[in-house]
Design an enzyme around this catalytic site. Sequence first.
Site, PDB file in Angstrom:
ATOM      1  N   GLU A  71       1.139  -1.067   0.444  1.00  0.00           N
ATOM      2  CA  GLU A  71       0.253   0.145   0.272  1.00  0.00           C
ATOM      3  C   GLU A  71       0.537   1.718  -0.614  1.00  0.00           C
ATOM      4  O   GLU A  71       0.249   2.076   0.136  1.00  0.00           O
ATOM      5  CB  GLU A  71      -0.709   0.318   1.148  1.00  0.00           C
ATOM      6  CG  GLU A  71      -1.671  -0.595   1.198  1.00  0.00           C
ATOM      7  CD  GLU A  71      -3.246  -0.759  -0.092  1.00  0.00           C
ATOM      8  OE1 GLU A  71      -3.164   0.186  -0.666  1.00  0.00           O
ATOM      9  OE2 GLU A  71      -4.432  -1.330   0.208  1.00  0.00           O
ATOM     10  N   HIS A  89      -3.073   3.089   8.166  1.00  0.00           N
ATOM     11  CA  HIS A  89      -4.209   1.961   6.953  1.00  0.00           C
ATOM     12  C   HIS A  89      -4.288   0.879   8.221  1.00  0.00           C
ATOM     13  O   HIS A  89      -3.153  -0.423   8.773  1.00  0.00           O
ATOM     14  CB  HIS A  89      -3.501   1.832   6.374  1.00  0.00           C
ATOM     15  CG  HIS A  89      -4.796   0.659   5.894  1.00  0.00           C
ATOM     16  ND1 HIS A  89      -5.822   0.736   5.665  1.00  0.00           N
ATOM     17  CD2 HIS A  89      -4.227  -0.434   4.796  1.00  0.00           C
ATOM     18  CE1 HIS A  89      -6.407  -0.335   4.839  1.00  0.00           C
ATOM     19  NE2 HIS A  89      -5.058  -1.329   4.682  1.00  0.00           N
ATOM     20  N   HIS A  91      -7.666  -2.706   8.814  1.00  0.00           N
ATOM     21  CA  HIS A  91      -8.760  -3.265   8.501  1.00  0.00           C
ATOM     22  C   HIS A  91      -9.360  -3.707   9.935  1.00  0.00           C
ATOM     23  O   HIS A  91      -9.679  -4.906  10.585  1.00  0.00           O
ATOM     24  CB  HIS A  91      -8.315  -4.421   8.214  1.00  0.00           C
ATOM     25  CG  HIS A  91      -7.795  -5.060   6.831  1.00  0.00           C
ATOM     26  ND1 HIS A  91      -6.788  -5.452   6.438  1.00  0.00           N
ATOM     27  CD2 HIS A  91      -7.267  -3.261   6.186  1.00  0.00           C
ATOM     28  CE1 HIS A  91      -6.542  -5.386   5.225  1.00  0.00           C
ATOM     29  NE2 HIS A  91      -6.220  -4.309   4.712  1.00  0.00           N
ATOM     30  N   HIS A 151     -12.978  -2.725   2.534  1.00  0.00           N
ATOM     31  CA  HIS A 151     -11.168  -2.344   2.515  1.00  0.00           C
ATOM     32  C   HIS A 151     -10.865  -2.250   4.445  1.00  0.00           C
ATOM     33  O   HIS A 151     -10.404  -3.333   4.905  1.00  0.00           O
ATOM     34  CB  HIS A 151     -10.604  -1.973   1.339  1.00  0.00           C
ATOM     35  CG  HIS A 151      -9.258  -2.241   1.657  1.00  0.00           C
ATOM     36  ND1 HIS A 151      -8.115  -1.850   0.625  1.00  0.00           N
ATOM     37  CD2 HIS A 151      -8.148  -2.939   2.502  1.00  0.00           C
ATOM     38  CE1 HIS A 151      -6.943  -2.047   0.522  1.00  0.00           C
ATOM     39  NE2 HIS A 151      -7.140  -2.478   2.173  1.00  0.00           N
TER      40      HIS A 151
END
Length: 212
Positions: A71, A89, A91, A151
């Site tokens: 990413e 980032h 999840h 996502h």
Amino acid sequence: MSLREQLCEYGQRAVEQGLVIGTSGNLSVRQGELVAVTPSGVALDRLTPEMCPIVDIEGYLVEGDLQPSSETPMHLAVYETTGAQAVVHTHSVFGTVVASTMTELPPVHYNALLLGGVVRVAEYATYGTPELAANVRAALDGKQAALMANHGGVTIGATLEQAFEATRLLEWLCEVYVRGLSVGKPTILTDEQLAAVIDRSLNPPAFPRRTT
């Protein structure tokens, strides 16, 4: 603390607080034209500083033996168009639930203002692609956080600590909304109510001092 040490510390925190699972999620922190980023395929709670690659702002590997997170293009795209110095980032469970079912997270609590108000859900694209990077960049416009369809979530900050706290707040707001749906229809704050909160924060009441 070095940039790489910061990644290890906050990577550990992300795992401990259930914001990632397995090798999912990635973090980065910028200093000048260099960006330290978590490596691909390594669980965040197993990081050591030397594992973390350093890339330049154009995406060239400058230092490190492991490959940067897949990413990384998204992180670099965010740095290109915002004043952010750190990107997180994850999840996380409730963030991913909202990202998989909605086009935005409405302001169910006034603390949403800390993230810029309504949190947009970036359109879906395959992870690690220029398309996803562009979608996230658009969703973050004027915001401190965005969700990524089917996502997870992404937050930014002037420091890694600030970006991480934004991630924690985003997950809390998502959880409040999702749990609220199990009881009824969550009440959404109006623009006027949010404006009143901003005014209150800019003009706090002055409490009189007791004199004897």
